[in-house]
Design a protein around this motif. Structure first.
Motif, PDB file in Angstrom:
ATOM      1  N   ALA A  84       0.829  -1.207   0.000  1.00  0.00           N
ATOM      2  CA  ALA A  84       0.000   0.000   0.000  1.00  0.00           C
ATOM      3  C   ALA A  84       0.862   1.254   0.000  1.00  0.00           C
ATOM      4  O   ALA A  84       0.586   2.220  -0.728  1.00  0.00           O
ATOM      5  N   VAL A  88       1.795   4.143  -3.704  1.00  0.00           N
ATOM      6  CA  VAL A  88       1.522   5.565  -3.925  1.00  0.00           C
ATOM      7  C   VAL A  88       2.729   6.311  -4.486  1.00  0.00           C
ATOM      8  O   VAL A  88       2.671   7.516  -4.674  1.00  0.00           O
ATOM      9  N   PRO A  90       4.712   7.263  -7.556  1.00  0.00           N
ATOM     10  CA  PRO A  90       4.497   7.234  -9.006  1.00  0.00           C
ATOM     11  C   PRO A  90       5.665   6.644  -9.799  1.00  0.00           C
ATOM     12  O   PRO A  90       5.462   6.059 -10.859  1.00  0.00           O
ATOM     13  N   TYR A  93       5.664   2.943 -11.209  1.00  0.00           N
ATOM     14  CA  TYR A  93       4.728   2.533 -12.253  1.00  0.00           C
ATOM     15  C   TYR A  93       5.389   2.732 -13.614  1.00  0.00           C
ATOM     16  O   TYR A  93       5.758   3.852 -13.966  1.00  0.00           O
ATOM     17  N   ASN A 113      -4.846   1.015  -8.298  1.00  0.00           N
ATOM     18  CA  ASN A 113      -5.389   2.362  -8.144  1.00  0.00           C
ATOM     19  C   ASN A 113      -5.578   2.666  -6.660  1.00  0.00           C
ATOM     20  O   ASN A 113      -5.200   1.873  -5.790  1.00  0.00           O
ATOM     21  N   ALA A 114      -6.189   3.812  -6.375  1.00  0.00           N
ATOM     22  CA  ALA A 114      -6.382   4.229  -4.984  1.00  0.00           C
ATOM     23  C   ALA A 114      -7.226   3.229  -4.200  1.00  0.00           C
ATOM     24  O   ALA A 114      -6.964   2.968  -3.020  1.00  0.00           O
ATOM     25  N   HIS A 117      -4.986   0.510  -3.056  1.00  0.00           N
ATOM     26  CA  HIS A 117      -4.093   0.953  -1.980  1.00  0.00           C
ATOM     27  C   HIS A 117      -4.822   1.004  -0.641  1.00  0.00           C
ATOM     28  O   HIS A 117      -4.280   0.593   0.387  1.00  0.00           O
TER      29      HIS A 117
END
Length: 151
Positions: A84, A88, A90, A93, A113-114, A117
């Motif tokens: 998690a 977040v 970036p 990715y 995605n959020a 997470h």
């Protein structure tokens, strides 16, 4: 196995949740050409993500019935809290996708995605908290429990 500890219950519930999410991910059609699947419209997923969820779910269920529930909760908790937190960032990715705002795959492996997470953080914290800080079991003594204790 009449003893249902909090660790056993949490491992079983987490196992069922993740197994169901993985199965639903496999039967939900992709939304676009990148292969992204939106499970319940909340979680981005793909084949790799679904496989990981199914494996996690099966491990949780198996641990609940083999006596490894506390260790499962500890390991699951650490791994999913880290997942998690790392999710977040970036820069983790890549490569960038070609559809909409797709920023790429987490560690080049899977879409997240959020919603993912948040799911990973909440379930990870619960599992780690229970796995590291709760040891006891809940016993429901039968009618002859007092007689057995006196013997």
């Amino acid at each position: 196995m009449n003893n249902w500890s909090i660790n056993r219950v949490v491992a079983l519930v987490i196992g069922i949740i993740f197994l169901l999410l993985g199965i639903v991910g496999f039967v939900t059609p992709p939304e676009n050409s990148t292969g992204v699947i939106a499970i319940f419209g909340l979680f981005d997923s793909d084949t790799v993500h679904n496989i990981l969820y199914v494996v996690t779910g099966l491990l949780g269920i198996a641990s609940a019935f083999t006596g490894w529930e506390r260790r499962f909760n500890q390991v699951f908790g650490i791994v999913y809290v880290l997942l998690a937190l790392l999710g977040v960032i970036p820069q983790l990715y890549f490569p960038a996708g070609s559809y909409g705002d797709d920023k790429g795959l987490f560690l080049g492996l899977t879409h997240m995605n959020a919603g993912d997470h948040i799911l990973h953080l909440i379930t990870g914290l619960i599992a780690a908290g229970v796995g590291f800080f709760m040891k006891g079991s809940v016993r429901h003594p039968g009618p002859n429990a007092r007689a057995r204790q006196e013997i």
